[in-house]
Design an enzyme around this catalytic site. Sequence first.
Site, PDB file in Angstrom:
ATOM      1  N   THR A  49      -1.654 -22.234  19.035  1.00 20.06           N
ATOM      2  CA  THR A  49      -2.940 -21.851  19.626  1.00 20.06           C
ATOM      3  C   THR A  49      -3.610 -20.757  18.803  1.00 20.06           C
ATOM      4  OG1 THR A  49      -4.019 -20.822  21.522  1.00 20.06           O
ATOM      5  CG2 THR A  49      -1.675 -20.375  21.279  1.00 20.06           C
ATOM      6  N   GLN A  50      -4.944 -20.770  18.821  1.00 17.82           N
ATOM      7  CA  GLN A  50      -5.694 -19.693  18.150  1.00 17.82           C
ATOM      8  C   GLN A  50      -5.638 -18.398  18.948  1.00 17.82           C
ATOM      9  OE1 GLN A  50      -9.738 -21.087  17.556  1.00 17.82           O
ATOM     10  NE2 GLN A  50      -9.024 -22.952  16.561  1.00 17.82           N
ATOM     11  N   CYS A  51      -5.257 -18.509  20.238  1.00 13.58           N
ATOM     12  CA  CYS A  51      -5.197 -17.291  21.066  1.00 13.58           C
ATOM     13  C   CYS A  51      -3.987 -16.481  20.643  1.00 13.58           C
ATOM     14  CB  CYS A  51      -5.034 -17.642  22.535  1.00 13.58           C
ATOM     15  SG  CYS A  51      -6.349 -18.675  23.164  1.00 13.58           S
ATOM     16  N   ASP A  70       1.257  -6.641  -4.561  1.00 13.70           N
ATOM     17  CA  ASP A  70       0.399  -6.625  -3.375  1.00 13.70           C
ATOM     18  C   ASP A  70       0.868  -7.837  -2.583  1.00 13.70           C
ATOM     19  OD1 ASP A  70      -1.866  -7.462  -1.670  1.00 13.70           O
ATOM     20  OD2 ASP A  70      -2.924  -5.830  -2.675  1.00 13.70           O
ATOM     21  N   SER A  71       1.120  -7.692  -1.294  1.00  9.72           N
ATOM     22  CA  SER A  71       1.777  -8.788  -0.575  1.00  9.72           C
ATOM     23  C   SER A  71       0.898 -10.034  -0.478  1.00  9.72           C
ATOM     24  CB  SER A  71       2.253  -8.346   0.798  1.00  9.72           C
ATOM     25  OG  SER A  71       1.185  -8.231   1.696  1.00  9.72           O
ATOM     26  N   SER A  72      -0.382  -9.919  -0.793  1.00  8.74           N
ATOM     27  CA  SER A  72      -1.227 -11.126  -0.832  1.00  8.74           C
ATOM     28  C   SER A  72      -0.739 -12.065  -1.937  1.00  8.74           C
ATOM     29  CB  SER A  72      -2.681 -10.754  -1.090  1.00  8.74           C
ATOM     30  OG  SER A  72      -3.120  -9.896  -0.075  1.00  8.74           O
ATOM     31  N   THR A 123       1.271  -4.890   4.000  1.00  7.61           N
ATOM     32  CA  THR A 123       1.079  -5.322   5.390  1.00  7.61           C
ATOM     33  C   THR A 123       0.430  -6.706   5.494  1.00  7.61           C
ATOM     34  OG1 THR A 123      -1.063  -4.190   5.488  1.00  7.61           O
ATOM     35  CG2 THR A 123       0.859  -2.964   6.259  1.00  7.61           C
ATOM     36  N   ASP A 124      -0.301  -7.123   4.445  1.00  8.48           N
ATOM     37  CA  ASP A 124      -1.106  -8.339   4.592  1.00  8.48           C
ATOM     38  C   ASP A 124      -0.281  -9.577   4.951  1.00  8.48           C
ATOM     39  OD1 ASP A 124      -3.425  -6.965   4.115  1.00  8.48           O
ATOM     40  OD2 ASP A 124      -3.565  -7.511   1.998  1.00  8.48           O
ATOM     41  N   THR A 145       0.807  -1.222   0.000  1.00  5.70           N
ATOM     42  CA  THR A 145       0.000   0.000   0.000  1.00  5.70           C
ATOM     43  C   THR A 145       0.840   1.271   0.000  1.00  5.70           C
ATOM     44  OG1 THR A 145      -1.844  -1.072   1.082  1.00  5.70           O
ATOM     45  CG2 THR A 145      -1.694   1.293   1.391  1.00  5.70           C
TER      46      THR A 145
HETATM   47  N1  ASP Z   1      -2.977  -5.522   0.255  1.00 10.32           N
HETATM   48  C1  ASP Z   1      -1.899  -4.672   0.680  1.00 10.32           C
HETATM   49  C2  ASP Z   1      -0.627  -5.497   0.674  1.00 10.32           C
HETATM   50  O1  ASP Z   1      -0.445  -6.306   1.530  1.00 10.32           O
HETATM   51  C3  ASP Z   1      -2.168  -4.113   2.034  1.00 10.32           C
HETATM   52  C4  ASP Z   1      -1.117  -3.203   2.598  1.00 10.32           C
HETATM   53  O2  ASP Z   1      -0.014  -3.069   2.127  1.00 10.32           O
HETATM   54  O3  ASP Z   1      -1.419  -2.569   3.640  1.00 10.32           O
HETATM   55  O4  ASP Z   1       0.189  -5.347  -0.203  1.00 10.32           O
END
Ligand code: ASP
Length: 333
Positions: A270-272, A57-59, A89-90, A12
């Site tokens: 753990t999910q926690c 996009d990091s996804s 960030t993803d 982003t």
């Molecule tokens: N979809 C974006 C990514 O991970 C989200 C971000 O950067 O905040 O590339």
Amino acid sequence: MSRVLIIYTGGTIGMTLTENGYVPNQDRFHAQLMKMPEMSSDKMPKWDIVDMDPLLDSSNMTVEDWNSIGQIVADNYQNYDGFVILHGTDTMAYTASALSFMLENLNKPVIITGSQIPIFEIRSDGKDNLIAALLVAGSQKVNEVCIYFRGELLRGNRAIKYSADGLMAFKSPNYPPLAEAGIDINFNESALLPKPESNFRFQSLKNIPIGVIKVFPGIQFDLFRGIMTQSLKGVVIETFGAGNIPSNAKNLLPIIKTAFDNGTVVTVCTQCPQGTVHLGTYETSNALKTAGAVSGKDMTTEAAVAKLYYLFSKNYDTDTICRQMEISLRGEM
Ligand code: ASP
């Protein structure tokens, strides 16, 4: 004056809006950096930038992309005092975890950052994140892979993306921040990893078949029988609380047992977000232990996945991998 290499992978921070949504905008991002007076301040380290191709996009990040980022660090290791990786960030916490293992005996800061709002927009968090990350990367204070975000420096393999839209997007629920940036950047010296004793080495990763299963009430374990084959090398089970599963669901344990017999490394997390797995505290977790699962203790799922990729890429045998999953290699547990 220290020298820092910025590795721009996308995310982003450098995105602009198109009719299909936000996408990386390489030219505009470079032009923006040139326009920022802070970037040429004499208080900043001297920096160079290299772009990944394509910007992502990091996804869309894959193991291959982690290898490319790690290779750039390795190729430039001797020429720079630190590295800043600009990243979406993803999946930032996954990349941070992976690099923490891949960059063996790291003796320099590798600081990953990005932003929730593009740097071109007026309320962007990108400017502060970038500037502070550069200062930390040039400070020669840390020798590990970290995430810097919104005033906090976190150990990369302890971090999770905590908020989809808040500017305080990352947390490290099981380990204190390595530094906090208020008026000054204050390092938490006792929390930092010690200097390595051997020389830096880069370990690339193989795209090993790995799975993650999140347990939930009513889960029909039979559905997972199909994936628990010999080709599945590792699986992370995200259990309830301290490592508990529905032990009265009779079909789970035979599946885990089959996985174990196939040589699949079954790791219990753990999910926690906070706290640790204690296999055997409850009857509902004891069965996992008996079936041969290893405890991921307080590791994040991101770190457990990255660690499985790493240990299998080192070609260790299954027993060694099981043992190493339960000990801390880079402060991840
Ligand atoms: N979809 C974006 C990514 O991970 C989200 C971000 O950067 O905040 O590339």
